[in-house]
Design a protein around this motif. Structure first.
Motif, PDB file in Angstrom:
ATOM      1  N   ASP A  34      93.410  49.931  23.275  1.00 47.99           N
ATOM      2  CA  ASP A  34      94.576  50.544  24.339  1.00 47.99           C
ATOM      3  C   ASP A  34      95.789  51.426  23.727  1.00 47.99           C
ATOM      4  O   ASP A  34      96.602  52.097  24.366  1.00 47.99           O
ATOM      5  N   GLN A  35      95.872  51.047  22.367  1.00 50.95           N
ATOM      6  CA  GLN A  35      97.321  51.888  21.573  1.00 50.95           C
ATOM      7  C   GLN A  35      98.579  51.689  22.537  1.00 50.95           C
ATOM      8  O   GLN A  35      99.286  52.697  22.320  1.00 50.95           O
ATOM      9  N   VAL A  36      98.576  50.551  23.173  1.00 51.75           N
ATOM     10  CA  VAL A  36      99.930  50.182  24.015  1.00 51.75           C
ATOM     11  C   VAL A  36     101.123  50.239  23.053  1.00 51.75           C
ATOM     12  O   VAL A  36     102.323  50.643  23.222  1.00 51.75           O
ATOM     13  N   CYS A  37     100.721  49.459  21.958  1.00 50.95           N
ATOM     14  CA  CYS A  37     101.935  49.246  20.981  1.00 50.95           C
ATOM     15  C   CYS A  37     102.236  50.763  20.384  1.00 50.95           C
ATOM     16  O   CYS A  37     103.416  50.722  20.027  1.00 50.95           O
ATOM     17  N   VAL A  38     101.356  51.526  20.124  1.00 50.70           N
ATOM     18  CA  VAL A  38     101.601  53.013  19.560  1.00 50.70           C
ATOM     19  C   VAL A  38     102.618  53.972  20.590  1.00 50.70           C
ATOM     20  O   VAL A  38     103.497  54.329  20.383  1.00 50.70           O
ATOM     21  N   HIS A  39     102.288  53.492  21.761  1.00 50.81           N
ATOM     22  CA  HIS A  39     102.975  54.055  23.024  1.00 50.81           C
ATOM     23  C   HIS A  39     104.586  54.037  22.929  1.00 50.81           C
ATOM     24  O   HIS A  39     105.220  54.636  23.726  1.00 50.81           O
ATOM     25  N   GLN A  40     104.928  52.755  22.506  1.00 46.27           N
ATOM     26  CA  GLN A  40     106.025  52.031  22.745  1.00 46.27           C
ATOM     27  C   GLN A  40     107.039  52.762  21.814  1.00 46.27           C
ATOM     28  O   GLN A  40     108.244  52.593  21.842  1.00 46.27           O
ATOM     29  N   GLY A  41     106.759  53.444  20.686  1.00 50.33           N
ATOM     30  CA  GLY A  41     107.498  54.474  19.905  1.00 50.33           C
ATOM     31  C   GLY A  41     108.406  53.612  18.988  1.00 50.33           C
ATOM     32  O   GLY A  41     108.121  52.456  18.715  1.00 50.33           O
TER      33      GLY A  41
ATOM     34  N   ASN B 163      95.626  42.577  18.799  1.00 51.72           N
ATOM     35  CA  ASN B 163      95.952  42.283  17.131  1.00 51.72           C
ATOM     36  C   ASN B 163      96.937  41.135  16.922  1.00 51.72           C
ATOM     37  O   ASN B 163      97.212  40.779  15.832  1.00 51.72           O
ATOM     38  N   GLY B 164      97.474  40.596  18.156  1.00 51.92           N
ATOM     39  CA  GLY B 164      98.297  39.522  18.134  1.00 51.92           C
ATOM     40  C   GLY B 164      99.741  39.733  17.366  1.00 51.92           C
ATOM     41  O   GLY B 164     100.214  39.017  16.901  1.00 51.92           O
ATOM     42  N   LEU B 165     100.131  41.097  17.507  1.00 55.90           N
ATOM     43  CA  LEU B 165     101.250  41.514  16.769  1.00 55.90           C
ATOM     44  C   LEU B 165     102.347  41.671  17.669  1.00 55.90           C
ATOM     45  O   LEU B 165     102.490  42.230  18.693  1.00 55.90           O
ATOM     46  N   SER B 166     103.787  41.212  17.099  1.00 53.43           N
ATOM     47  CA  SER B 166     104.770  41.495  18.000  1.00 53.43           C
ATOM     48  C   SER B 166     105.904  42.162  17.045  1.00 53.43           C
ATOM     49  O   SER B 166     106.180  41.386  16.009  1.00 53.43           O
ATOM     50  N   ILE B 167     106.921  42.730  17.278  1.00 55.33           N
ATOM     51  CA  ILE B 167     108.325  43.166  16.819  1.00 55.33           C
ATOM     52  C   ILE B 167     109.247  42.915  17.663  1.00 55.33           C
ATOM     53  O   ILE B 167     109.224  43.662  18.572  1.00 55.33           O
ATOM     54  N   ARG B 168     110.130  41.740  17.528  1.00 49.27           N
ATOM     55  CA  ARG B 168     111.077  41.374  18.319  1.00 49.27           C
ATOM     56  C   ARG B 168     112.299  41.937  17.874  1.00 49.27           C
ATOM     57  O   ARG B 168     112.526  42.073  16.550  1.00 49.27           O
ATOM     58  N   PHE B 169     113.281  42.229  18.627  1.00 48.15           N
ATOM     59  CA  PHE B 169     114.598  42.649  18.078  1.00 48.15           C
ATOM     60  C   PHE B 169     115.877  41.533  18.305  1.00 48.15           C
ATOM     61  O   PHE B 169     115.811  41.029  19.333  1.00 48.15           O
ATOM     62  N   SER B 170     116.787  41.642  17.121  1.00 45.44           N
ATOM     63  CA  SER B 170     117.830  40.607  17.337  1.00 45.44           C
ATOM     64  C   SER B 170     118.914  41.409  18.423  1.00 45.44           C
ATOM     65  O   SER B 170     119.715  40.609  19.066  1.00 45.44           O
ATOM     66  N   ALA B 171     118.863  42.610  18.374  1.00 53.02           N
ATOM     67  CA  ALA B 171     119.908  43.260  19.072  1.00 53.02           C
ATOM     68  C   ALA B 171     119.571  43.494  20.440  1.00 53.02           C
ATOM     69  O   ALA B 171     118.413  44.032  20.808  1.00 53.02           O
ATOM     70  N   THR B 172     120.459  43.118  21.556  1.00 50.48           N
ATOM     71  CA  THR B 172     120.185  43.598  23.038  1.00 50.48           C
ATOM     72  C   THR B 172     120.067  45.035  23.130  1.00 50.48           C
ATOM     73  O   THR B 172     120.580  45.703  22.279  1.00 50.48           O
TER      74      THR B 172
ATOM     75  N   SER C 212     112.169  53.435   9.805  1.00 54.60           N
ATOM     76  CA  SER C 212     113.008  54.680   9.662  1.00 54.60           C
ATOM     77  C   SER C 212     114.321  54.217   9.979  1.00 54.60           C
ATOM     78  O   SER C 212     114.616  53.397  10.729  1.00 54.60           O
ATOM     79  N   PRO C 213     115.369  55.191   9.771  1.00 53.56           N
ATOM     80  CA  PRO C 213     116.713  55.196  10.064  1.00 53.56           C
ATOM     81  C   PRO C 213     116.543  55.221  11.768  1.00 53.56           C
ATOM     82  O   PRO C 213     117.520  54.977  12.285  1.00 53.56           O
ATOM     83  N   GLU C 214     115.577  55.825  12.231  1.00 53.35           N
ATOM     84  CA  GLU C 214     115.544  55.798  13.643  1.00 53.35           C
ATOM     85  C   GLU C 214     115.023  54.852  14.281  1.00 53.35           C
ATOM     86  O   GLU C 214     115.146  54.504  15.624  1.00 53.35           O
ATOM     87  N   GLY C 215     114.465  53.617  13.463  1.00 55.97           N
ATOM     88  CA  GLY C 215     114.106  52.557  14.156  1.00 55.97           C
ATOM     89  C   GLY C 215     112.654  52.146  13.657  1.00 55.97           C
ATOM     90  O   GLY C 215     112.286  52.611  12.637  1.00 55.97           O
ATOM     91  N   ILE C 216     111.870  50.977  14.241  1.00 51.92           N
ATOM     92  CA  ILE C 216     110.745  50.614  13.671  1.00 51.92           C
ATOM     93  C   ILE C 216     109.835  50.661  15.012  1.00 51.92           C
ATOM     94  O   ILE C 216     109.951  50.594  16.303  1.00 51.92           O
ATOM     95  N   GLY C 217     108.747  50.904  14.423  1.00 55.48           N
ATOM     96  CA  GLY C 217     107.484  50.871  15.563  1.00 55.48           C
ATOM     97  C   GLY C 217     106.157  50.988  14.992  1.00 55.48           C
ATOM     98  O   GLY C 217     105.984  50.995  13.764  1.00 55.48           O
ATOM     99  N   VAL C 218     105.079  51.214  15.870  1.00 58.54           N
ATOM    100  CA  VAL C 218     103.768  51.191  15.468  1.00 58.54           C
ATOM    101  C   VAL C 218     103.344  52.359  15.431  1.00 58.54           C
ATOM    102  O   VAL C 218     103.363  52.998  16.766  1.00 58.54           O
ATOM    103  N   ILE C 219     102.853  53.219  14.491  1.00 62.85           N
ATOM    104  CA  ILE C 219     102.591  54.633  14.387  1.00 62.85           C
ATOM    105  C   ILE C 219     100.978  54.500  14.697  1.00 62.85           C
ATOM    106  O   ILE C 219     100.504  55.862  14.980  1.00 62.85           O
ATOM    107  N   SER C 220     100.166  53.565  14.155  1.00 60.25           N
ATOM    108  CA  SER C 220      98.826  53.727  14.448  1.00 60.25           C
ATOM    109  C   SER C 220      98.514  52.439  14.451  1.00 60.25           C
ATOM    110  O   SER C 220      98.777  51.288  13.802  1.00 60.25           O
ATOM    111  N   ALA C 221      97.175  52.165  15.184  1.00 58.33           N
ATOM    112  CA  ALA C 221      96.514  50.755  15.310  1.00 58.33           C
ATOM    113  C   ALA C 221      95.054  51.070  15.445  1.00 58.33           C
ATOM    114  O   ALA C 221      94.722  52.095  16.360  1.00 58.33           O
ATOM    115  N   ASP C 222      94.269  50.063  15.215  1.00 54.83           N
ATOM    116  CA  ASP C 222      92.803  50.142  15.605  1.00 54.83           C
ATOM    117  C   ASP C 222      92.610  49.357  16.790  1.00 54.83           C
ATOM    118  O   ASP C 222      91.210  49.052  17.127  1.00 54.83           O
ATOM    119  N   CYS C 223      93.332  49.036  17.707  1.00 53.13           N
ATOM    120  CA  CYS C 223      93.240  48.449  18.761  1.00 53.13           C
ATOM    121  C   CYS C 223      92.572  49.437  19.821  1.00 53.13           C
ATOM    122  O   CYS C 223      93.110  50.813  19.839  1.00 53.13           O
TER     123      CYS C 223
END
Lengths: 350, 128
Positions: free
Chosen positions: B84-91, B105-114, B71-82
């Protein structure tokens, strides 16, 4: 009116130059790293030791250095994992006796030393209790009190007999180096980088950060500390070189049952998640192995005992602690290199 | 009184214009790109600066799935079947330095912008 105009000119100068109030000034001290071309940065990401690791190195040898570091991580993951058939820990726990390699024996020795120094608040035999809570497997559950009490009888680092390379464990006692292995691994990566001719690098092993030298422009590395109350934000920035910055907190790995939150840092005295009054414990030290173990121990200690502990060992580490009342405690060694970015009350421990 | 009011209004406008200039300059210096990977394979690269509407999609196989929102606010994981839900908590986020990660689930979302505050890394409560 003249004073108003002068004020406006000053404000405009600040805004247009991009100054940010509260941002720490970069260090003026030059270093050899300043000669490195910052465009020669290489990064890699890998999953190991149940976490994601990001490694960055600068300089013409960055690529081979990262490959060597990745190999080292995979080697240590296999060697130290509690579940690896090819490692040394699983066979030892299964048989209760074993001969360890130089490296594993030395690391176990260090784990036992920190256990002793912290009065058992860091304890490398906590594994059976962690299993009962389901943290290693993520099959979370709240164990019954009776079960916890029986398991706690198996948790005591003093029951581990290490003589040279020979280890003997009483029945039911298990060794888990997971509380120290990532810190040891980041120490080893720094050695691999240095041996590869790297003078500027930074790694994050699932939030365990360690740095080599300074940034290519000669300034210090800036490491943010995640705010346990709002993990999207940071509450402090610490500037370091050649140091590890490692944090323990209960806000990343936890589960909820019947409205109660249970986090993954277990107090070896009770078998339950630590509730000491500290909600985030960050250790800054040149020794990543020590920093990893002490972040856990100070989290469990609570603020008063942690303060006393630092005063007795201040030559070996510094710390930034956040209490559940929102107070931030910073040890004196970091006072000039730590910037608090929230409105929380801060006290410097002398 | 009128003259003073005009002066103050002019100064205020000047300050607002300078602040806007600074904001646009900061925004324009760094592109916000997110790289979504699973088990080492890049699934998708997203230019977050061009996102104007919210998009939701699922990655992974049943039993190892994450629902990602852009979304214009950013990217994130909003639900997961893992579990611990750590990915969801990262907003939802637009920048690093740390990736959003779902370990099970071996998923990562990396960012180019620091990070805008110039952080090289962030330490969190992972140690135990």
């Amino acid at each position: 009116m003249k004073s108003v105009i002068l004020c406006v000119i000053l404000c405009l100068s600040l805004v247009l130059s991009g100054c940010s109030a509260g941002q720490a000034a970069p260090s003026a001290t030059p270093s050899t790293a300043a000669e490195i071309d910052p465009t020669q940065a290489q990064s890699t990401e890998l999953f190991a030791m149940d976490t994601v690791m990001t490694l960055t190195a600068y300089g013409p040898n960055a690529d081979p250095a990262l490959q060597a570091a990745a190999e080292e991580i995979r080697r240590l993951d296999k060697l130290l994992s509690i579940s690896s058939e090819a490692g040394e820990i699983l066979p030892l726990n299964q048989s209760g006796q074993g001969e360890l390699s130089d490296e594993t024996a030395a690391l176990l020795q260090r784990a036992l030393e920190v256990s002793r120094e912290t009065g058992g608040l860091f304890d490398c035999t906590i594994g059976p209790v962690m299993d009962a809570w389901g943290f290693p497997t993520q099959n979370y559950q709240v164990p019954e009190g009776g079960l916890l009490q029986s398991l706690l009888a198996r948790v005591d680092y003093r029951q581990v007999a290490l003589s040279g390379h020979t280890v003997t464990l009483p029945k039911g006692v298990e060794i888990d180096l997971g509380g120290i292995a990532k810190g040891y691994t980041s120490d080893q990566i720094m050695d691999v980088f240095a041996q590869s001719g790297i003078t500027s690098g930074i790694v994050s092993l699932g939030g365990n950060v360690q740095t080599l030298g300074r940034k290519p422009d000669g300034s210090l590395w800036r490491v943010g500390l995640q705010d346990p109350r709002n993990p999207d934000q940071t509450f402090a920035v610490v500037e370091v070189e050649d140091q590890a910055v490692i944090t323990s907190g209960g806000y990343q790995r936890y589960f909820q049952e019947d409205g109660v939150t249970y986090h993954h840092i277990i107090d070896p005295r009770t078998g339950y998640p630590a509730d000491s009054g500290i909600i985030s414990a960050t250790i800054v030290s040149a020794d990543g192995t020590l920093a990893d173990a002490l972040s856990t121990a100070l989290f469990i200690m609570g603020p008063e005992e942690a303060e006393t502990f630092w005063q007795a060992h201040q030559d070996r580490f510094d710390a930034i602690l956040m209490t559940d009342s929102g107070q931030i405690l910073v040890t004196a060694g970091l006072a000039q290199r730590c910037q608090i970015t929230t409105d929380d009350a801060v006290r410097v421990i002398q | 009184m009128n003259r003073k009011f005009l002066w103050m209004s002019g100064i205020l406008l000047l300050l607002l214009a300078a602040a806007l200039f600074w904001f646009l300059r900061q925004r324009g210096t760094e592109q916000h790109v997110a790289i979504i990977s699973q088990n080492g394979q890049i699934l998708r690269t997203v230019d977050l600066d061009t996102i104007t509407e919210t998009e939701t999609f699922v990655v992974g196989e049943p039993g190892a799935q994450n629902t990602i929102q852009i979304s214009p606010e950013g990217i994130g994981v909003i639900s997961a079947d893992c579990p611990d839900q750590v990915c969801v908590h990262q907003g939802l986020r637009q920048h690093g330095p740390e990736p959003i990660v779902c370990l099970p689930n071996g998923l990562s979302i990396r960012f180019s912008a620091t990070d805008p505050s110039g952080l090289d890394a962030v330490t969190g409560g992972a140690a135990h």
